[in-house]
Design an enzyme around this catalytic site. Structure first.
Site, PDB file in Angstrom:
ATOM      1  N   ASP A  82       1.062  -1.028   0.113  1.00 19.18           N
ATOM      2  CA  ASP A  82      -0.033  -0.148   0.244  1.00 19.18           C
ATOM      3  C   ASP A  82       1.211   1.142  -0.015  1.00 19.18           C
ATOM      4  OD1 ASP A  82      -2.352   1.466   0.149  1.00 19.18           O
ATOM      5  OD2 ASP A  82      -2.236   1.171   2.562  1.00 19.18           O
ATOM      6  N   HIS A  83       0.839   2.047  -1.071  1.00 20.68           N
ATOM      7  CA  HIS A  83       1.714   3.430  -0.850  1.00 20.68           C
ATOM      8  C   HIS A  83       2.744   3.548  -0.794  1.00 20.68           C
ATOM      9  CE1 HIS A  83      -2.025   6.066   0.354  1.00 20.68           C
ATOM     10  NE2 HIS A  83      -2.331   4.961   0.825  1.00 20.68           N
ATOM     11  N   GLY A 179      -6.094   8.092   8.033  1.00 19.19           N
ATOM     12  CA  GLY A 179      -7.164   8.570   9.579  1.00 19.19           C
ATOM     13  C   GLY A 179      -8.374   9.294  10.251  1.00 19.19           C
ATOM     14  N   GLY A 207      -8.600   6.049   2.532  1.00 17.84           N
ATOM     15  CA  GLY A 207      -9.439   6.187   3.352  1.00 17.84           C
ATOM     16  C   GLY A 207     -10.492   6.321   4.325  1.00 17.84           C
ATOM     17  N   SER A 209     -11.777   4.755   6.938  1.00 14.69           N
ATOM     18  CA  SER A 209     -12.276   4.255   7.705  1.00 14.69           C
ATOM     19  C   SER A 209     -12.283   5.652   8.389  1.00 14.69           C
ATOM     20  CB  SER A 209     -10.941   4.683   8.632  1.00 14.69           C
ATOM     21  OG  SER A 209     -10.276   3.180   9.018  1.00 14.69           O
ATOM     22  N   ALA A 230      -7.830   1.104   6.914  1.00 15.00           N
ATOM     23  CA  ALA A 230      -6.314   0.586   8.315  1.00 15.00           C
ATOM     24  C   ALA A 230      -6.821   1.348   9.358  1.00 15.00           C
ATOM     25  CB  ALA A 230      -5.139   1.650   7.433  1.00 15.00           C
ATOM     26  N   THR A 231      -7.463   2.707   9.745  1.00 11.02           N
ATOM     27  CA  THR A 231      -6.829   3.499  10.744  1.00 11.02           C
ATOM     28  C   THR A 231      -7.895   2.695  12.021  1.00 11.02           C
ATOM     29  OG1 THR A 231      -6.543   5.562  10.098  1.00 11.02           O
ATOM     30  CG2 THR A 231      -7.616   5.371  11.983  1.00 11.02           C
TER      31      THR A 231
HETATM   32  P1  13P Z   1      -8.238   5.024   6.254  1.00 14.83           P
HETATM   33  O1  13P Z   1      -6.753   5.009   7.552  1.00 14.83           O
HETATM   34  O2  13P Z   1      -9.054   6.103   6.902  1.00 14.83           O
HETATM   35  O3  13P Z   1      -8.652   3.677   6.751  1.00 14.83           O
HETATM   36  O4  13P Z   1      -6.937   4.656   5.173  1.00 14.83           O
HETATM   37  C1  13P Z   1      -6.956   3.649   4.392  1.00 14.83           C
HETATM   38  C2  13P Z   1      -6.030   3.411   3.651  1.00 14.83           C
HETATM   39  O5  13P Z   1      -6.471   3.968   2.332  1.00 14.83           O
HETATM   40  C3  13P Z   1      -5.082   2.839   2.608  1.00 14.83           C
HETATM   41  O6  13P Z   1      -4.487   2.977   1.886  1.00 14.83           O
END
Ligand code: 13P
Length: 282
Positions: A82-83, A179, A207, A209, A230-231
């Protein structure tokens, strides 16, 4: 079941109007919890690690954990970088055996983003490894990566970007952020529909979460086929550990609070899989 690439999973999701949940994992317990949730709901699943996670324990350790768990699992499992923050890291993940790669050149100027993305896509294509890239900038903080200057994906730029890079999926910036959100995020879903009309490869929502379930479902109806979480997993894991230790202050066996944390992560991932509509699709 095989340890697979995400390409087939995402193509099927794209054709059938659901999305694959992609979950960021930090340790063995999170790997086990995500796969358990996917098995319980019969869902194909993507596990992913960011550069700061990779820095914490190294690509081979995550690869070995996920591969071992995937081979035992009864559902398809993919492991995604990821990223990916550089060509070098993308190549290390490729050589380690990751089954898909993201190269994130979204902070660069448009032409530089095209250049680094194309380089990664050209290297991965002969190995049959799919490549995701980002155009526009998803805001917020993802581990060590901070973006205070978010920008939306332009549909015309997306057409050029996809054609010139040869990527297999595109992460779009439509108002989500990594986040924890302050307030409810406002998503530019019309823009998402325009991007969907303009490009034919699967689209990815970062993003997620804190984005209301209905908003995620609307994005999926408008053409998102992979949703990143993720968050909320990190929070669930930490809450599992904290609650267990609060209730059992004398506990000292990591397996005990690890099991509690896995239960919390597993429950959360099952909710997210249902939001994605990927339950029963394995
Ligand atoms: P969040 O942390 O907002 O869930 O984002 C996850 C994400 O996009 C990981 O690449």
């Amino acid at each position: 079941m095989a340890f697979v690439t995400s390409e087939q999973m995402m193509a099927l999701a794209d054709q059938n109007g659901y999305a694959i949940g992609a979950f960021n994992v930090e340790n063995m317990e999170m790997v086990m919890a995500v796969i358990r949730a996917a098995e319980e709901l019969r869902a194909p699943v993507i596990l992913q690690t960011t550069p700061s996670t990779v820095k914490y324990a190294g690509l081979p350790l995550y690869y070995a954990n996920v591969k071992a768990a995937a081979e035992k699992a009864s559902v398809p499992v993919a492991l995604h970088l990821d990223h990916g923050s550089s060509f070098e890291l993308a190549m290390q993940a490729l050589r380690t055996g990751y089954t898909s790669i993201m190269i994130d050149g979204s902070k660069e100027a448009f032409e530089d983003n095209i250049a680094v993305t194309k380089r990664v896509a050209d290297a991965c294509r002969p190995c049959g490894i799919p490549v995701e890239a980002e155009l526009g900038k998803v805001g917020g903080k993802e581990d060590d990566l901070v973006c205070d200057d978010p920008g939306y994906t332009d549909p015309d730029d997306a057409v050029k970007f996809v054609a010139e890079t040869g990527i297999t999926s595109l992460a779009v910036a439509i108002g989500t952020a990594h986040g924890v959100y302050k307030g409810v995020p406002k998503l530019d879903v019309e823009r998402l529909s325009q991007i969907r009309k303009a490009v034919s490869i699967p689209l990815v929502l970062h993003g997620a979460s804190g984005v209301p379930d209905e908003a995620v479902k609307d994005c999926i109806r408008r053409g998102i086929s992979k949703v990143n979480f993720a968050t909320e997993l990190r929070i669930a894991y930490s809450n599992g550990v904290k609650d267990f230790l609060k209730a059992n202050p004398d506990a000292f066996d990591p397996k005990k609070y690890g099991a509690a944390a896995m239960d919390y992560v597993c429950a959360l991932v099952k909710e997210k899989i249902k939001v994605c509509g990927s339950d029963g699709k394995a």
